[in-house]
Design an enzyme around this catalytic site. Structure first.
Site, PDB file in Angstrom:
ATOM      1  N   LYS A   1      36.126  30.116  34.805  1.00  0.00           N
ATOM      2  CA  LYS A   1      35.958  28.935  35.083  1.00  0.00           C
ATOM      3  C   LYS A   1      37.735  28.013  35.013  1.00  0.00           C
ATOM      4  O   LYS A   1      38.034  27.475  35.627  1.00  0.00           O
ATOM      5  CB  LYS A   1      35.540  28.170  33.720  1.00  0.00           C
ATOM      6  CG  LYS A   1      34.106  28.167  33.505  1.00  0.00           C
ATOM      7  CD  LYS A   1      33.534  27.822  32.610  1.00  0.00           C
ATOM      8  CE  LYS A   1      33.985  28.255  31.235  1.00  0.00           C
ATOM      9  NZ  LYS A   1      33.646  29.899  30.782  1.00  0.00           N
TER      10      LYS A   1
ATOM     11  N   GLU B   1      40.403  25.964  23.728  1.00  0.00           N
ATOM     12  CA  GLU B   1      40.482  27.232  24.484  1.00  0.00           C
ATOM     13  C   GLU B   1      41.636  28.175  24.226  1.00  0.00           C
ATOM     14  O   GLU B   1      42.360  27.929  23.282  1.00  0.00           O
ATOM     15  CB  GLU B   1      40.367  27.156  26.147  1.00  0.00           C
ATOM     16  CG  GLU B   1      39.203  26.642  26.612  1.00  0.00           C
ATOM     17  CD  GLU B   1      38.044  27.445  26.398  1.00  0.00           C
ATOM     18  OE1 GLU B   1      38.037  28.468  27.070  1.00  0.00           O
ATOM     19  OE2 GLU B   1      37.051  27.130  26.006  1.00  0.00           O
ATOM     20  N   ARG B   2      41.659  29.444  24.626  1.00  0.00           N
ATOM     21  CA  ARG B   2      42.621  30.366  24.493  1.00  0.00           C
ATOM     22  C   ARG B   2      44.034  29.775  24.256  1.00  0.00           C
ATOM     23  O   ARG B   2      44.456  29.044  25.439  1.00  0.00           O
ATOM     24  CB  ARG B   2      42.602  31.472  25.246  1.00  0.00           C
ATOM     25  CG  ARG B   2      41.383  32.477  24.722  1.00  0.00           C
ATOM     26  CD  ARG B   2      41.154  33.555  25.732  1.00  0.00           C
ATOM     27  NE  ARG B   2      40.595  32.691  26.845  1.00  0.00           N
ATOM     28  CZ  ARG B   2      40.008  33.415  27.841  1.00  0.00           C
ATOM     29  NH1 ARG B   2      39.785  34.797  27.624  1.00  0.00           N
ATOM     30  NH2 ARG B   2      39.455  32.825  28.771  1.00  0.00           N
TER      31      ARG B   2
HETATM   32  N1  LIG Z   1      38.258  33.983  41.353  1.00  0.00           N
HETATM   33  C1  LIG Z   1      38.787  34.964  40.594  1.00  0.00           C
HETATM   34  N2  LIG Z   1      39.383  35.932  41.460  1.00  0.00           N
HETATM   35  C2  LIG Z   1      39.804  37.134  40.713  1.00  0.00           C
HETATM   36  N3  LIG Z   1      39.646  37.317  39.397  1.00  0.00           N
HETATM   37  C3  LIG Z   1      38.904  36.387  38.782  1.00  0.00           C
HETATM   38  C4  LIG Z   1      38.320  35.495  39.371  1.00  0.00           C
HETATM   39  N4  LIG Z   1      37.928  34.300  38.286  1.00  0.00           N
HETATM   40  C5  LIG Z   1      38.147  35.085  37.056  1.00  0.00           C
HETATM   41  N5  LIG Z   1      38.783  36.289  37.384  1.00  0.00           N
HETATM   42  C6  LIG Z   1      39.089  37.253  36.136  1.00  0.00           C
HETATM   43  O1  LIG Z   1      38.381  36.950  35.218  1.00  0.00           O
HETATM   44  C7  LIG Z   1      39.046  36.646  33.897  1.00  0.00           C
HETATM   45  C8  LIG Z   1      38.305  35.520  33.184  1.00  0.00           C
HETATM   46  O2  LIG Z   1      38.279  34.372  34.029  1.00  0.00           O
HETATM   47  P1  LIG Z   1      38.517  32.861  33.427  1.00  0.00           P
HETATM   48  O3  LIG Z   1      38.529  32.011  34.244  1.00  0.00           O
HETATM   49  O4  LIG Z   1      39.558  32.884  32.263  1.00  0.00           O
HETATM   50  O5  LIG Z   1      37.003  32.995  32.464  1.00  0.00           O
HETATM   51  P2  LIG Z   1      36.605  31.460  31.831  1.00  0.00           P
HETATM   52  O6  LIG Z   1      37.670  30.529  31.797  1.00  0.00           O
HETATM   53  O7  LIG Z   1      35.192  31.255  32.254  1.00  0.00           O
HETATM   54  O8  LIG Z   1      36.223  32.136  30.213  1.00  0.00           O
HETATM   55  C9  LIG Z   1      40.274  36.125  34.478  1.00  0.00           C
HETATM   56  O9  LIG Z   1      41.231  36.491  33.801  1.00  0.00           O
HETATM   57  C10 LIG Z   1      40.340  37.210  35.859  1.00  0.00           C
HETATM   58  O10 LIG Z   1      40.830  38.301  35.473  1.00  0.00           O
HETATM   59 MG   LIG Z   2      38.460  29.615  30.383  1.00  0.00          MG
END
Ligand SMILES: Nc1ncnc2c1ncn2[C@@H]1O[C@H](COP(=O)(O)OP(=O)(O)O)[C@@H](O)[C@H]1O
Ligand SMILES: [Mg+2]
Length: 475
Positions: free
Chosen positions: A157, A183-184
């Site tokens: 996300k 969030e973080r």
């Molecule tokens: N479109 C993408 N392409 C490559 N890696 C991705 C992508 N989306 C997420 N990731 C990987 O997954 C991890 C978690 O994504 P994140 O966006 O932080 O998740 P969320 O916000 O849903 O908890 C990222 O740090 C990255 O390593």
């Molecule tokens: Mg997130």
């Protein structure tokens, strides 16, 4: 006139203040006379002249019987040009290590809702291209509307939100707001760095109340960011982009507050005011005759359960939702969008044009068929399918691949360059798969090399509806 009261009880973040006669109003800020001017926010009034207040900064220097002065004001944050490029907390103090926003900046009461009628329906919808195929195709981003990115933890996300900021803010002379809610903490630093690297700080304003903050700040930070965005919309007649990560945390913070206020939760385990909490905030993220607020909101899904009541309530307020799924992510598909669950009420011929609309109907039915064929294939094998089914199955597989895309914001982590596609290129690539209008069917993953080819496609066909600017192909 200054109301005087004194502290009668302190429990967790809840401070009860007894007033002699005149009570402060709800949402008023009070100051404890402890030499530190500790601020309290009146949450509600109880009988016997007691104001129930929240300790905004978790300040422990409050004791029973301390004098409390009412300020006659609510939370006032600095707004306007001096806040651009800054990172502020829920009460408008800097988090970026720089001095306080100058006193000359106008101030705005964060709870005061501007009295304006929405009339954006009378204007022609304007599509803002995001350069992300799956979004532009399934959940078009329309000026003044809202899209949600829904999914469990770690499904992408935040990455997708960053990519949107990167792609749209760069092409828009407007202004972007970012609300980091619960969030973080490191994500704040990452966003700031990404914006700085891309020279986007000059038209971005950020508010953070991350998971290190108490629930009072986390419940307020979204409201403060909205207030700041409203100022630019109403006073400067700007089109504002508003990004919130994560809207679920706003509900969660309010839920925590309701728990410490000893309120009884409703059936779903959420605060009984959950609906009005969400609705009040969402209604402010709107457009009027002055300008527009277009928003992208991420929604965390607890335990990957899309039927969670808070998720449903937020989702109900949005025009389109992109559902990210762990199952899809596990297949290595990025962005990990569940194409069958993602929906948008803006996917109509009036808004996206006949061509896009018809393609979307066709693609969706093909993807649904793919899902049912998959279970058949698991039993009897692909070779047993009828020629039509086999061809549809192959097309659907190509479509799914075609909707994957490398993100610009991941380039420095993965070393793979990001991609941006115009809506025209996206539509052409889908037509190529469905009707074979391309001499070389799009069977390879859409790597950067494909970008050049699709550029040629887009020159051959013209888009009737796209009212937005083309995006640069290479950066
Ligand atoms: N479109 C993408 N392409 C490559 N890696 C991705 C992508 N989306 C997420 N990731 C990987 O997954 C991890 C978690 O994504 P994140 O966006 O932080 O998740 P969320 O916000 O849903 O908890 C990222 O740090 C990255 O390593
Ligand atoms: Mg997130």
């Amino acid at each position: 006139m200054i109301n005087l009261g004194y502290v009668v009880s302190i429990k967790n973040l809840v401070v009860r203040v007894q007033f002699d006669d005149q009570l402060p109003s709800v949402h008023e800020v009070l100051e404890v006379d402890n030499g530190f001017k500790t601020i309290l926010l009146v949450d509600h009034l109880e009988k016997n002249n007691v104001a129930l207040c929240l300790n905004i900064r978790s300040d422990r220097r409050i004791e029973k019987n301390m004098k409390v002065i009412s300020t006659g004001k609510s939370i006032q944050i600095p707004v306007g040009d001096l806040t651009i490029g800054r990172v502020l907390d829920a009460v408008g103090h800097p988090l970026d290590g720089q001095p306080e926003v100058d006193q000359s900046a106008p101030r705005k009461d964060i709870f005061q809702i501007p009295e304006k009628k929405n009339d954006f329906s009378s204007t022609t919808p304007e599509i803002l291209e995001t350069g992300i195929k799956v979004i532009d195709f399934f959940t078009p981003f329309v000026k003044g509307r809202k899209i949600g990115i829904i999914g469990g933890a770690g499904v992408g996300k935040t990455v997708l939100t960053m990519e949107l900021i990167n792609n749209i803010a760069q092409n828009d002379s407007g202004l972007a707001f970012f609300a980091g809610i619960g969030e973080r903490i490191r994500e704040g630093h990452e966003l700031w760095n990404t914006l700085k690297e891309n020279d986007l700080l000059r038209n971005t304003c950020m508010f953070f109340g991350q998971m290190n903050e108490n629930p009072v700040q986390r419940s307020l930070v979204g409201v403060s960011a909205v207030a700041g965005a409203e100022y630019f919309r109403d006073q400067q007649h700007k089109d504002v982009l508003f990004f919130a990560d994560n809207m679920y945390r706003f509900v969660q913070a309010n839920n925590e507050l309701s728990t410490i206020l000893d309120q009884i939760p409703n059936q779903g385990g959420y605060q009984s005011a959950v609906f009005s909490d969400v609705k009040t905030l969402q209604d402010r993220l709107s457009s009027n005759q002055n300008g527009s607020i277009t928003s992208v909101q991420t929604i965390y899904v607890p335990a990957d359960d899309l039927s969670d009541p808070a998720v449903q309530i937020i989702q109900h307020e949005l025009d389109g939702t992109l559902v990210l799924s762990r199952k899809v992510a596990e297949q290595g598909i990025r962005p990990a969008v569940d194409l069958n669950l993602s929906t948008s009420s803006l996917l109509t011929p009036d808004i996206v044009g006949e061509r896009h609309y018809k393609l979307s109907v066709e693609v969706m039915s093909l993807l649904r068929k793919y899902d049912s064929l998959k279970s058949i294939i698991a039993i009897i094998g692909e070779s047993e399918l009828s020629p039509v089914d086999r061809s549809d199955y192959a097309k659907a597989k190509k479509l799914i691949k075609n909707f994957t895309q490398n993100m610009n914001v991941m380039e420095k982590h993965l070393g793979v360059p990001g991609e941006i596609y115009t809506r025209e290129q996206t539509l052409s690539s889908i037509e190529a798969i469905l009707y074979g209008t391309d001499s070389n069917p799009v069977s390879e993953p859409p790597q950067a090399s494909n970008t050049e080819k699709s550029k040629d496609d887009s020159q051959q066909q013209s888009s009737k509806k796209s009212g937005s600017k083309s995006k640069p192909q290479d950066k």
